[in-house]
Design a protein around this motif. Structure first.
Motif, PDB file in Angstrom:
ATOM      1  N   CYS A 227      75.289  65.974  45.383  1.00 46.66           N
ATOM      2  CA  CYS A 227      75.415  67.305  45.983  1.00 46.66           C
ATOM      3  C   CYS A 227      74.200  68.153  45.627  1.00 46.66           C
ATOM      4  O   CYS A 227      74.203  68.903  44.640  1.00 46.66           O
ATOM      5  CB  CYS A 227      76.692  67.967  45.515  1.00 46.66           C
ATOM      6  N   GLU A 229      72.952  70.717  47.134  1.00 43.85           N
ATOM      7  CA  GLU A 229      73.199  72.160  47.268  1.00 43.85           C
ATOM      8  C   GLU A 229      73.770  72.746  45.977  1.00 43.85           C
ATOM      9  O   GLU A 229      73.349  73.826  45.536  1.00 43.85           O
ATOM     10  CB  GLU A 229      74.165  72.415  48.424  1.00 43.85           C
ATOM     11  N   SER A 230      74.718  72.041  45.357  1.00 39.97           N
ATOM     12  CA  SER A 230      75.297  72.508  44.101  1.00 39.97           C
ATOM     13  C   SER A 230      74.260  72.490  42.986  1.00 39.97           C
ATOM     14  O   SER A 230      74.233  73.384  42.124  1.00 39.97           O
ATOM     15  CB  SER A 230      76.497  71.643  43.706  1.00 39.97           C
ATOM     16  N   GLN A 232      71.095  72.973  43.338  1.00 37.43           N
ATOM     17  CA  GLN A 232      70.242  74.136  43.572  1.00 37.43           C
ATOM     18  C   GLN A 232      70.931  75.425  43.141  1.00 37.43           C
ATOM     19  O   GLN A 232      70.288  76.329  42.588  1.00 37.43           O
ATOM     20  CB  GLN A 232      69.858  74.200  45.055  1.00 37.43           C
ATOM     21  N   SER A 233      72.242  75.505  43.378  1.00 36.96           N
ATOM     22  CA  SER A 233      72.997  76.692  42.974  1.00 36.96           C
ATOM     23  C   SER A 233      73.014  76.842  41.453  1.00 36.96           C
ATOM     24  O   SER A 233      72.844  77.949  40.922  1.00 36.96           O
ATOM     25  CB  SER A 233      74.433  76.616  43.500  1.00 36.96           C
ATOM     26  N   TYR A 258      68.523  66.512  39.781  1.00 30.76           N
ATOM     27  CA  TYR A 258      67.696  66.558  40.997  1.00 30.76           C
ATOM     28  C   TYR A 258      67.229  65.149  41.381  1.00 30.76           C
ATOM     29  O   TYR A 258      67.252  64.769  42.555  1.00 30.76           O
ATOM     30  CB  TYR A 258      66.480  67.453  40.775  1.00 30.76           C
ATOM     31  N   CYS A 261      70.078  63.234  42.789  1.00 30.69           N
ATOM     32  CA  CYS A 261      70.480  63.763  44.104  1.00 30.69           C
ATOM     33  C   CYS A 261      69.427  63.478  45.174  1.00 30.69           C
ATOM     34  O   CYS A 261      69.578  63.904  46.324  1.00 30.69           O
ATOM     35  CB  CYS A 261      70.735  65.268  44.009  1.00 30.69           C
ATOM     36  N   CYS A 263      66.102  64.337  45.160  1.00 28.42           N
ATOM     37  CA  CYS A 263      65.015  65.310  45.339  1.00 28.42           C
ATOM     38  C   CYS A 263      64.081  65.250  44.131  1.00 28.42           C
ATOM     39  O   CYS A 263      64.137  66.102  43.237  1.00 28.42           O
ATOM     40  CB  CYS A 263      65.577  66.713  45.526  1.00 28.42           C
TER      41      CYS A 263
END
Length: 459
Positions: A227, A229-230, A232-233, A258, A261, A263
């Motif tokens: 995830c 997005e999570s 990054q949050s 990261y 995930c 990235c």
């Protein structure tokens, strides 16, 4: 003779020093006959109980208790603080029988309804895995605080009773960040990552700010679910709250998350953001591991060398990461050199995973003879069938039938029930035109009831 107030000041000053506390202990024993039974004297003994029970030698707290009971000139009563520390010592020592005895003594002393003593008992029984006893103490308590609730919830989680823990958590009158962190961590550790992430979002939605411990607990759920997005949050929250700057563990976990995930660019940015003086071995290992899983062998090698320039000594995880990077990046000579460095310089004793990486690397490169020789050199006490399966896969890929037969014989010495081994060898025989041999292997697989494990896709 030094009075109790003076000794108490010494205890408070040197509470973290084992040597100093033992000297003060000796002085207190000598002075005890002339010291009146006062609150100061009781506080002194409690300070010693606290130091011993929470330190590296909790058994000394129990020994002190027994010694004091033998001193006829001293009162034989102990207050709630003493019992709380002694019960904690029993929990750390994992001495169930002794803990039960202190439970009985605390009841005789009149602490059967005392909040702190009873909470210590809940925690102790939960640590022992005596969950029925922990629940019984909990249920009989007239008053409970958040520490009491969290002690029982944590105990259920520790021993895999996640359903009971969740029921208790839902009943908890004032859920705080500690209880939320505990239940989130429980679900994450039990591979229920979607539930863990959902709970984390619910917690934040209720206005409860996560601590660094909460953040560290949710990371496994984030990267297991991929995830981004999570991730990054969490990264943004860490920047706003200051956690990124205050706790290197959060930044190291961000690098790792990261990378897992998908990235790697963000992982590198976070790594570069870490102050050079704060980077530790975990920081470097995380980024090297990230490069490895993304097939970026050269970058992993460069990072390893930069780490060494910082005078950081690699551990077995670091070496495993760099060997994996060399394997997936096709950097055979570099990988062999790292392995030689690990062995010849005595930095790390290689285990089966290191050998597995090396054999996988040689197998990918088609250097099967070297891979087989390496496999035969693995010490018997750590030899694993997976090593030979890795080599069998390489034989299949490079269509080396003769070596595959030898490898298969080694595999069958260790295990005969894995259908994938038979399928690989059968397909290899068929590919080389040896159809009769292929059929024999299939027949043998059926006779030994070794079915092939069905495939699984996340798509």
């Amino acid at each position: 003779m030094r009075d109790g107030h003076y000794l108490q000041s010494l205890v408070l000053k040197h509470i973290a020093s084992r040597e100093a506390i033992q000297q003060i202990h000796a002085q207190l024993v000598i002075a005890s006959e002339k010291l009146p039974s006062t609150t100061t004297t009781t506080t002194l003994w409690n300070s010693l109980f606290r130091h011993y029970s929470l330190g590296s030698f909790p058994e000394e707290a129990v020994q002190l208790f027994k010694q004091l009971q033998l001193q006829q000139h001293l009162p034989l009563s102990f207050d709630s603080y003493a019992y709380s520390f002694l019960i904690k010592a029993c929990a750390i020592l994992q001495q169930n029988k002794l803990g039960t005895q202190f439970h009985g003594l605390s009841i005789k002393a009149g602490f059967q309804s005392h909040l702190y003593v009873q909470t210590a008992l809940v925690n102790m029984y939960a640590d022992f895995g005596s969950l029925v006893e922990a629940q019984k103490v909990f249920d009989q308590m007239p008053d409970r605080n958040s520490v009491t609730w969290n002690a029982l919830i944590t105990g259920f989680i520790k021993w895999g009773k996640l359903g009971f823990a969740r029921t208790l958590f839902d009943r908890m009158p004032n859920q705080n960040v500690v209880s939320w962190t505990g239940i989130i961590d429980g679900y994450a550790r039990n591979n229920q990552h979607k539930v863990a992430l959902s709970l984390f979002r619910t917690m934040v939605g209720k206005g409860i700010e996560p601590t660094q411990v909460t953040i560290l607990a949710i990371f496994p759920a984030i990267w297991n679910l991929g995830c981004l997005e999570s991730c990054q949050s969490i990264h943004t929250y860490g920047e706003k709250s200051g956690l990124n700057n205050s706790d290197i563990r959060v930044l190291n976990s961000l690098v790792d998350a990261y990378a897992k995930c998908g990235c790697m660019e963000s992982a590198v940015k976070v790594f570069d953001f870490i102050d050079a003086k704060k980077r530790n071995l975990v920081s470097w290992t995380s980024v090297i591991s990230g490069f490895a899983m993304h097939g970026m062998g050269k970058q992993a090698v460069d990072s390893f060398k930069s780490m060494e320039n910082e005078c950081l000594k690699p551990n077995r995880v670091t070496f495993l990461s760099i060997l994996s990077a060399c394997s997936h990046g096709g950097l055979v000579e570099e990988g062999l050199e790292f392995f030689r460095k690990m062995v010849d310089e005595g930095l790390v004793e290689p285990d089966v995973k290191h050998y597995g990486c090396l054999i996988d690397m040689l197998g990918r490169a088609g250097r099967l003879e070297e891979a087989e020789k390496m496999a035969l050199q693995i010490p018997p006490e750590i030899e694993n069938v997976v090593i030979w399966r890795t080599l069998l896969g390489a034989c299949s890929f490079h269509e080396n039938v003769q070596m595959a037969e030898r490898v298969m014989r080694k595999i069958l010495e260790m295990e005969r029930k894995y259908g994938g081994d038979y399928v690989l060898l059968s397909n290899l025989f068929a590919g080389s035109g040896r159809f009769a041999d292929a059929e024999k292997v299939r027949t043998r697989m059926d006779e030994r009831n070794a079915p092939k494990v069905p495939g699984l896709s996340l798509v």
